[in-house]
Design a protein around this motif. Structure first.
Motif, PDB file in Angstrom:
ATOM      1  N   VAL A  27       0.839  -1.201   0.000  1.00 26.78           N
ATOM      2  CA  VAL A  27       0.000   0.000   0.000  1.00 26.78           C
ATOM      3  C   VAL A  27       0.871   1.248   0.000  1.00 26.78           C
ATOM      4  O   VAL A  27       0.694   2.162  -0.817  1.00 26.78           O
ATOM      5  N   ALA A  28       1.828   1.292   0.917  1.00 30.60           N
ATOM      6  CA  ALA A  28       2.724   2.448   0.982  1.00 30.60           C
ATOM      7  C   ALA A  28       3.518   2.608  -0.307  1.00 30.60           C
ATOM      8  O   ALA A  28       3.756   3.744  -0.764  1.00 30.60           O
ATOM      9  N   GLU A  29       3.908   1.516  -0.918  1.00 29.78           N
ATOM     10  CA  GLU A  29       4.678   1.594  -2.166  1.00 29.78           C
ATOM     11  C   GLU A  29       3.841   2.195  -3.294  1.00 29.78           C
ATOM     12  O   GLU A  29       4.334   3.016  -4.083  1.00 29.78           O
ATOM     13  N   ALA A  30       2.562   1.811  -3.380  1.00 24.81           N
ATOM     14  CA  ALA A  30       1.692   2.369  -4.423  1.00 24.81           C
ATOM     15  C   ALA A  30       1.448   3.857  -4.193  1.00 24.81           C
ATOM     16  O   ALA A  30       1.437   4.648  -5.148  1.00 24.81           O
ATOM     17  N   ILE A  31       1.247   4.244  -2.947  1.00 25.20           N
ATOM     18  CA  ILE A  31       1.067   5.667  -2.641  1.00 25.20           C
ATOM     19  C   ILE A  31       2.325   6.442  -2.991  1.00 25.20           C
ATOM     20  O   ILE A  31       2.269   7.531  -3.582  1.00 25.20           O
ATOM     21  N   ASP A  32       3.474   5.890  -2.657  1.00 25.33           N
ATOM     22  CA  ASP A  32       4.752   6.555  -2.939  1.00 25.33           C
ATOM     23  C   ASP A  32       4.952   6.750  -4.447  1.00 25.33           C
ATOM     24  O   ASP A  32       5.346   7.841  -4.888  1.00 25.33           O
ATOM     25  N   ARG A  33       4.651   5.712  -5.240  1.00 28.10           N
ATOM     26  CA  ARG A  33       4.807   5.820  -6.699  1.00 28.10           C
ATOM     27  C   ARG A  33       3.904   6.906  -7.263  1.00 28.10           C
ATOM     28  O   ARG A  33       4.328   7.716  -8.093  1.00 28.10           O
ATOM     29  N   PHE A  34       2.657   6.919  -6.831  1.00 24.51           N
ATOM     30  CA  PHE A  34       1.714   7.891  -7.358  1.00 24.51           C
ATOM     31  C   PHE A  34       2.107   9.315  -6.961  1.00 24.51           C
ATOM     32  O   PHE A  34       2.117  10.233  -7.803  1.00 24.51           O
ATOM     33  N   CYS A  35       2.445   9.499  -5.703  1.00 25.74           N
ATOM     34  CA  CYS A  35       2.805  10.837  -5.225  1.00 25.74           C
ATOM     35  C   CYS A  35       4.087  11.352  -5.876  1.00 25.74           C
ATOM     36  O   CYS A  35       4.266  12.564  -6.052  1.00 25.74           O
ATOM     37  N   ALA A  36       4.976  10.459  -6.252  1.00 25.33           N
ATOM     38  CA  ALA A  36       6.251  10.872  -6.842  1.00 25.33           C
ATOM     39  C   ALA A  36       6.105  11.301  -8.300  1.00 25.33           C
ATOM     40  O   ALA A  36       6.944  12.062  -8.814  1.00 25.33           O
TER      41      ALA A  36
END
Length: 596
Positions: A229-238
């Motif tokens: 979950v955190a990885e998907a949020i990180d990719r999108f936010c970046a």
């Protein structure tokens, strides 16, 4: 012997001895009651309701939002606060916003999210006080995400209001909320397959971890904060750069490291004695203490001798609210980032002095106090004339967001009052692969260093989310609350005082005519204030409305059933045993209480 006629209420007040649930959506209430029927406790039931409301009220809350709760454990005879309010990202500094030429945090988009806190908080409650496994806790939400949940008309209106914005600016949201490019029909079964996949993968992570129930729950918390979950949020936010309420495109400040650095926690409640009641609220990282400040001011008046729909009662509550909310603006913030003079604000001496400011006429001034002789600090920024798509949190939102509420009491005496919110479908763009969006709670920060609610990395924004509990020793325990942003601690106060002074039942008090003021600056972008404002339901007696106008209140006449979305559960002790009660607001035809 003649019987006293039972007063009419929109719904019956429920009485029983097994369990009671009241939430802002009947599906949430029924799902929680199902947990109690299967032997679960109030904490299990609240968790299930919390996840189900992500599907039933997507315009009012989501997995990317936040959640404070008051939790009473009968086994421990202990009341605690569950803090599910995520903090500002480490890159979210006042300097960073000034570099973007912004005087306020936009009310929607990618600059507004804090760390999502609600899911981790629900999981912490389940781990520490629940009895069911994570698979059982998520099963009802997975069912509604996979098979479809009926969309209430307010959700459809919200999607319709965001249609052009989604299509032009947030394509990932359009892909979810506008199937085939069309606004869904009211009451249609709306499926969220990506969110179902996310929840099913969390259950799979728990199974793979094995071991005890607590170990499996911790595996899910890890997957949320540091895993997929955190990885998907990180990719999108970046990578995403999208338009927000400011009218400009921005990248996010939040990233995966922010999620990994924060987790939900337990906190001590604030309490105040009021007559034979002890009232409990969350701390000054919420607006909850304004409820207690209003009570401290109103202790000096004979409210029991006033009609609850009379002009003097409405006037006193409104004027006390103006003083308490002025102190909220001047003094409240995350106490981890600077001392909040809460003991002084609740002290008898301070409130004896402040009470003298309540006169026969409506005040048009914002008048914070000087606890311990300290000078108050208020923002000097004027509210801009525009808002923007997806901003704010008024009493009932179309395009704007709002909130949910959950109350549960079980046969053992455990109680929960929780107010999940944020992560509304209109708050920020949908995160591909996860099926939910982030929240916009950072809009509540001020971008002025000298203020107690000034933005700082790792700081909690001073939220409006404000569940309540009250205890009359040896007699009654009460869990209650409402959605409504700045109105939460106005409507909840009216409910409590009508119970405490006028011997009304729960449903009677919820049904009775209500009001609210927008005198103080809004907590939400673009932070407008309406000095002297007082919105009243037209069901108030005409003589009351006329008298309030004569006192100088700037009245806004609202519909007869327009104010508040209160829920409540109670546990009453008697020589025969404990009786459980519940009630829910009929306004908007959505809240429901269930129990037996």
């Amino acid at each position: 012997m003649a019987l006293t006629p039972q007063p009419f209420t929109t719904r019956p007040e429920l009485h029983g001895s097994f369990g009671m649930v009241a939430t802002t959506h009947w599906i949430g209430s029924s799902a929680a009651m199902g947990v109690l029927e299967r032997g679960g406790n109030a904490f299990d039931a609240a968790v299930v309701a919390g996840f189900v409301l992500h599907l039933a009220e997507p315009h009012l809350n989501g997995p990317g939002g936040d959640m404070p709760a008051l939790v009473w454990s009968a086994a421990n005879q202990q009341l605690t606060v569950l803090c599910g309010q995520g903090v500002a990202p480490r890159r979210a500094t006042i300097a960073a916003f000034r570099a973007l030429d912004l005087a306020m945090v936009p009310g929607s988009g990618l600059l507004a999210p804090c760390v999502p806190g609600a899911v981790d908080a629900w999981l912490l409650l389940l781990r520490d006080h629940g009895t069911i496994d994570i698979a059982e806790a998520l099963a009802p939400a997975i069912h509604y995400a996979r098979s479809g949940c009926p969309l209430v008309p307010q959700a459809v209106e919200t999607i319709a209001g965001m249609r052009e914005w989604f299509q032009a600016e947030w394509p990932s949201s359009a892909a979810v909320w506008l199937p085939n490019g069309e606004v869904p029909r009211a009451w249609s079964l709306f499926r969220r397959p990506e969110l179902a996949d996310t929840y099913e993968r969390l259950v799979a992570e728990a199974r793979q971890a094995g071991g005890s129930r607590e170990r499996r729950i911790e595996a899910v918390r890890h997957a949320w904060r540091e895993g997929f979950v955190a990885e998907a949020i990180d990719r999108f936010c970046a990578t995403a750069e999208l338009r927000d309420a400011s009218g400009r495109r921005h990248r996010a400040l939040l990233d995966g490291a922010d999620l990994a650095a924060w987790q939900a926690s337990w906190d001590a409640p604030l309490t105040l004695s009021y007559g034979d009641w002890l009232v409990a609220k969350c701390g000054p990282w919420t607006q909850g203490p304004v409820f207690l400040q209003q009570l401290a001011l109103l202790r000096g008046f004979d409210l029991a001798g006033l009609a609850p729909d009379g002009p003097e009662f409405v006037h006193l509550l409104t004027e006390a609210g103006k003083l308490a909310f002025a102190d909220r603006e001047a003094w409240y913030g995350d106490p981890a980032f600077g001392a909040v003079p809460i003991e002084a604000l609740l002290s008898e001496d301070y409130n004896d002095e402040r009470r003298q400011l309540i006169g026969p006429q409506a005040s048009l001034e914002l008048r914070p106090g000087t606890p311990m002789g300290r000078a108050p600090r208020l923002s000097g920024i004027e509210a801009p004339a525009v808002g923007g798509a997806g901003t704010g949190e008024p009493t009932v939102g179309v395009v704007r967001g709002d909130t949910c509420h959950i109350d549960v009491v079980d046969r053992w005496g455990n109680m929960v009052a929780a107010t999940p919110s944020g992560g509304w479908l209109q708050s920020s763009p949908m995160i591909p692969g996860l099926g939910f969006c982030l929240g916009s709670r950072a809009q509540m920060f001020w971008l002025e260093e000298r203020l107690p609610n000034a933005l700082a990395p790792g700081k909690r924004p001073r939220s409006t989310l404000s569940p309540s509990m009250a205890f009359r020793e040896g007699r009654t325990a009460l869990a209650f609350g409402t959605p409504g942003g700045d109105q939460q601690d106005q409507w909840s106060l009216q409910l409590f005082l009508k119970l405490a002074h006028h011997d009304l039942g729960l449903q009677q008090a919820i049904d009775s005519p209500a009001w609210h003021s927008e005198h103080a600056p809004s907590s939400f972008y673009p932070r407008p204030a309406r000095p002297g404002h007082l919105a009243v339901e037209s069901r108030l007696p005409a003589a009351t409305i006329t008298a309030l106008e004569a006192r100088g209140h700037r009245l806004e006449r609202k519909g007869p059933w327009s104010e508040g979305r209160l829920c409540a559960c109670a546990r009453d002790l008697s020589p025969e045993g404990a009786v459980l009660r519940a009630a829910a607001n009929a306004r908007l035809m959505q809240n429901y209480a269930v129990g037996r």
